[in-house]
Design a protein around this motif. Structure first.
Motif, PDB file in Angstrom:
ATOM      1  N   SER A  24       0.881  -1.044  -0.093  1.00 35.03           N
ATOM      2  CA  SER A  24       0.138  -0.123   0.013  1.00 35.03           C
ATOM      3  C   SER A  24       0.778   1.300   0.047  1.00 35.03           C
ATOM      4  O   SER A  24       0.240   2.292  -0.723  1.00 35.03           O
ATOM      5  N   THR A  44     -11.361   2.575  -7.780  1.00 33.60           N
ATOM      6  CA  THR A  44     -11.680   3.039  -6.329  1.00 33.60           C
ATOM      7  C   THR A  44     -12.049   4.691  -6.336  1.00 33.60           C
ATOM      8  O   THR A  44     -13.092   5.033  -5.468  1.00 33.60           O
ATOM      9  N   SER A  94      -4.480   2.262   2.226  1.00 34.70           N
ATOM     10  CA  SER A  94      -4.644   0.781   1.712  1.00 34.70           C
ATOM     11  C   SER A  94      -5.999   0.735   1.211  1.00 34.70           C
ATOM     12  O   SER A  94      -6.141  -0.040   0.330  1.00 34.70           O
ATOM     13  N   VAL A  95      -7.061   1.355   1.651  1.00 35.70           N
ATOM     14  CA  VAL A  95      -8.325   1.554   0.767  1.00 35.70           C
ATOM     15  C   VAL A  95      -8.246   1.621  -0.481  1.00 35.70           C
ATOM     16  O   VAL A  95      -8.886   1.096  -1.112  1.00 35.70           O
ATOM     17  N   ASN A  96      -7.196   2.524  -0.870  1.00 32.66           N
ATOM     18  CA  ASN A  96      -6.897   2.831  -2.334  1.00 32.66           C
ATOM     19  C   ASN A  96      -5.923   2.053  -3.021  1.00 32.66           C
ATOM     20  O   ASN A  96      -5.490   2.183  -3.897  1.00 32.66           O
ATOM     21  N   LEU A  97      -5.563   1.007  -2.219  1.00 29.01           N
ATOM     22  CA  LEU A  97      -4.765  -0.168  -2.695  1.00 29.01           C
ATOM     23  C   LEU A  97      -3.141   0.376  -2.973  1.00 29.01           C
ATOM     24  O   LEU A  97      -2.390  -0.114  -2.051  1.00 29.01           O
ATOM     25  N   CYS A  98      -2.850   1.146  -4.142  1.00 33.41           N
ATOM     26  CA  CYS A  98      -1.592   1.669  -4.029  1.00 33.41           C
ATOM     27  C   CYS A  98      -1.308   2.604  -5.353  1.00 33.41           C
ATOM     28  O   CYS A  98      -2.492   2.750  -6.049  1.00 33.41           O
ATOM     29  N   ALA A  99      -0.413   3.241  -5.293  1.00 31.63           N
ATOM     30  CA  ALA A  99      -0.176   4.240  -6.253  1.00 31.63           C
ATOM     31  C   ALA A  99       0.017   3.717  -7.705  1.00 31.63           C
ATOM     32  O   ALA A  99       0.687   2.422  -7.633  1.00 31.63           O
ATOM     33  N   TYR A 136     -10.865  -1.576   7.090  1.00 30.94           N
ATOM     34  CA  TYR A 136     -10.442  -2.137   5.805  1.00 30.94           C
ATOM     35  C   TYR A 136      -9.283  -3.370   6.145  1.00 30.94           C
ATOM     36  O   TYR A 136      -8.347  -3.005   6.093  1.00 30.94           O
ATOM     37  N   VAL A 139      -6.120   4.024   5.670  1.00 32.50           N
ATOM     38  CA  VAL A 139      -6.766   4.702   4.963  1.00 32.50           C
ATOM     39  C   VAL A 139      -6.216   4.840   3.350  1.00 32.50           C
ATOM     40  O   VAL A 139      -6.604   4.716   2.557  1.00 32.50           O
ATOM     41  N   ARG A 197      -6.168  -5.505   3.719  1.00 33.42           N
ATOM     42  CA  ARG A 197      -5.043  -5.212   3.995  1.00 33.42           C
ATOM     43  C   ARG A 197      -4.722  -4.983   5.471  1.00 33.42           C
ATOM     44  O   ARG A 197      -3.927  -4.096   5.928  1.00 33.42           O
TER      45      ARG A 197
END
Lengths: 485, 485
Positions: A119, B153, A333-338, B23, A331, B26
């Protein structure tokens, strides 16, 4: 069905924070510019100019700035690793770009750059970035403190989301400012506590002003959580001195404020004798460690690379407790990764070719060519602006912008009001429709009430600057004459 | 300084919505897995397994799925256009990848893919995507309705931000669900109104259940703004029938709800006789136009391409008034634009090689190879799970996941409570530490209270599935024996 249309979502039923949010960098001027572009294509010759000249946003490659070759070689090889198995790749790519791509690909199991990463971003890339920060500052940096982001913007939202509980929480934010900050504060339901940069003093950041505004906010019951500093300044272009930065650091520590340091223009130093110092370096050199929270933003969109569209960047987060950091991590991590291309480019920007590397000379020539040209363009535009009647423009010290003040006549202000425009927006729209030059009104960035400015980027190609200067001068003279009191 | 540490930001002074947000995709399992990976590297042989097998998240390329060659050829050429000027490129790249890259680069002034685009994404790429949607559905699509995003997302966050004014606004959201939805609802301060999918009936979405939960929420004063439907389902894998989708559409229209359609698994249909229908097609075939708001999400992370790390996707927004759309545009603009590589890949996914194109046959072979293998893997895992004592697993119809129910003994539930774990998290952790197989507990996704599940992806490589099945069976038997009531 007309009257029933979209009963589910009407203007009165959307989030009032969204309604209230202002972000005019891509507002009326932008829409009008898109219409003019269309008009130039469909009816060439119908307008008093034959091209739009964008001095509006900091988007270097849209204005012809070439990307750094080494960076794009590495990106292409990482996108399509089977190129590395071909012998002709040795002739089409520099040897160090091949070596770098191999190093980077080895950080990905199966060389799979299409997989989600950690993340915070790929650990090996964060290690490289942390080493780059340490080399820049002379103080250690840890990859655990680095969060790779899609440009600096998401990182700003993360911090606002973390800190703002209600309207009673405030963020000290400069005026003028890059309007992401006020927009993000509004969207997250907090209060923008403005502090004014001192235009008469080269857009200086005065501690007395910070104190005054902090006390004023506190007297109204606002809990001020953080101080935003943009250095080099956007839209103002000032570069803070080390002493000033030390005072700011002391102020944050004393007043229990998070320092939110927007340092995305750290490579854009335009004036001789000016130097960028990161707040991380300032903090560590003052002995501030884990007791003073600091968030530093960097981005691949600016500098000499100008990779806006790749959306890469990082935030370095220090001085927060582990328990708070866990919530930041959650927070994020909710968007996973760049995005991985942006992550890779961020690592390249923080670890470019070094003397002795095969690409070093061509890389350095590309970099220095861009940076020197930007400095010349800044000076030429600054001089051109200061030559205009009733216009004063501070010295361009850094970033990619000038923010001149225009002294508008009462008659011009009245005409703007009659047209239901802010006076500086009225001026910018007139400039656009007469010359095709796009600047953004100062009212989009904030300014002392009763003063008027515009933000002008220094990014048009150097050979266009003389024409811009003369068209601007001709327009300005006619505008001033038309509205003379 | 310890006690004064980070006085500026303590757990009690951060945004309570951030504190409350959950969440766990992860979360604990992920952290524990990272520790085990480290242990395997530093002390090989110290664990009862020699590799971690990720059945946890939908990250195909991390598990060895190869990217589609054509897509990566185009990406590499767009990243480094000077390759197009070299003659050896004609031998290293397919002719249609070269042609496609040229088409795409011509959409960028100066071929500058490093520039910010329009806030909604490059117009020419949106045109291609809209044409792909129209071809899929047999109904028109407009590029004005397409917003390109960094994965699906951010698009979900935009809609939650738009719709949720306070805790009195609710979103109907399935249980089980992909926890992005509940996390985003919490972060934006709204209320999650759950509706339960009917496990006994193949995870069916029953309109009677929607009505019941809507009425229940309304009786508590909740204003329900939208219905989230995930089709194909995550974590449940069901594929909705056309009739069911029509009922859902009618329900949304009648009850003034925005339909938020998560359609990111639209290309992952696993079972014979099942077919994906977009809600856009359902709406238009029922004559629903601008009077019923619909948001459809798609992503490049799933399908046969699995480009998670590239962060590309779109939302198609229809049925909103122009004034509301202006606010969506404004909020999207604050974030400038989605990354260009992801934008390009999204256009490729919606317009892949066609019969007759030079790459078509190899492209189709790669695509079909992946999709057919996924269907075989799903069936093999479904059978393996159904062979376990006390485990029932619905048929895998679509998406990349199975969501079996485990009937745990009282003794196992007590042991979990003693370990302060959810019973299914207790099971998943035991499975992980015994076998290296990572699954995620059902409690991370939501489930009927008193039932226990786990989510198992079908993504491990096909040759590993027999070993996974036998390790899982051996673990499960010993677990059941250990905790027999």
């Amino acid at each position: 069905m007309g009257s029933e249309m979209t009963a589910a979502v009407a203007i009165h039923s959307i989030n009032p924070k969204v309604l209230k949010c202002e972000y005019t960098v891509r507002g009326e001027i932008d829409t009008y510019t898109q219409n003019l572009e269309q008009e130039l294509q469909t009816n060439p010759g119908s307008l008093p100019f034959d091209e739009i000249i964008y001095c509006s946003i900091g988007n270097p490659q849209a204005l012809g700035q070439q990307p750094i070759t080494f960076f794009h070689e590495v990106l292409a090889l990482c996108d399509h690793p089977s190129l590395l198995e071909r012998t002709d790749t040795n002739t089409s790519f520099s040897s160090d770009s091949i070596a770098r791509a191999c190093q980077i690909l080895n950080l990905f199991p199966g060389k799979a750059t299409g997989a989600y990463s950690h993340s915070q971003g790929v650990k090996g890339l964060r290690d490289v970035i942390a080493a780059g920060i340490a080399a820049r500052d002379g103080f250690p940096s840890s990859s655990d403190d680095i969060f790779l982001t899609d440009g600096a913007t998401p990182g700003v939202h993360y911090m606002m989301q973390l800190l703002l509980r209600s309207e009673a929480d405030g963020i000290l934010c400069p005026v003028p400012q890059y309007p992401l900050y006020s927009a993000s504060i509004t969207l997250h339901g907090g209060t923008h506590v403005p502090y004014y940069l001192d235009e008469a003093n080269g857009w200086a950041l005065e501690i007395s002003e910070l104190k005054k505004q902090l006390e004023n906010a506190r007297s109204k019951g606002i809990i001020v959580r953080a101080l935003v500093v943009i250095n080099p300044g956007n839209p103002t272009g000032q570069v803070l001195t080390e002493e000033n930065q030390q005072q700011i650091a002391e102020f944050c520590k004393k007043e229990d404020l998070v320092l939110i340091a927007d340092e995305v223009y750290q490579e854009n130093i335009l004036a001789e004798g000016k130097k960028f110092n990161s707040f991380k370096k300032i903090f560590r050199s003052m002995g501030y460690g884990e007791d003073v929270p600091l968030v530093s933003y960097h981005s691949i969109s600016k500098g000499y690379y100008g990779e806006c569209g790749k959306r890469g960047g990082y935030m370095e987060v220090t001085g927060f407790s582990n328990s708070v950091r866990e919530h930041i991590y959650k927070v994020v991590s909710v968007n996973l990764c760049a995005n991985i291309s942006g992550q890779i480019l961020t690592s390249l920007v923080m670890n470019p070719p070094k003397p002795g590397d095969a690409s070093y000379e061509s890389y350095a020539a590309e970099r220095d060519g861009i940076l020197k040209s930007l400095a010349r363009r800044a000076k030429a535009l600054e001089d051109a602006l200061n030559n205009l009647e009733g216009v004063t423009c501070n010295k361009a010290e850094g970033s990619l912008f000038l923010f001149p003040q225009i002294h508008l006549s009462e008659k011009a202000i009245k005409a703007a009001k009659a047209a239901k425009k802010e006076p500086d927006a009225f001026y910018a729209l007139r400039l656009l429709e007469s010359t095709g030059i796009v600047v953004l009104p100062g009212s989009s960035f904030g300014q002392v009430p009763g003063t008027y400015h515009f933000r002008c980027s220094i990014l048009p190609q150097e050979n266009k600057i003389p024409a811009i200067a003369s068209r601007l001068a001709a327009f300005h003279e006619s505008f001033m004459n038309q509205f003379r009191d």
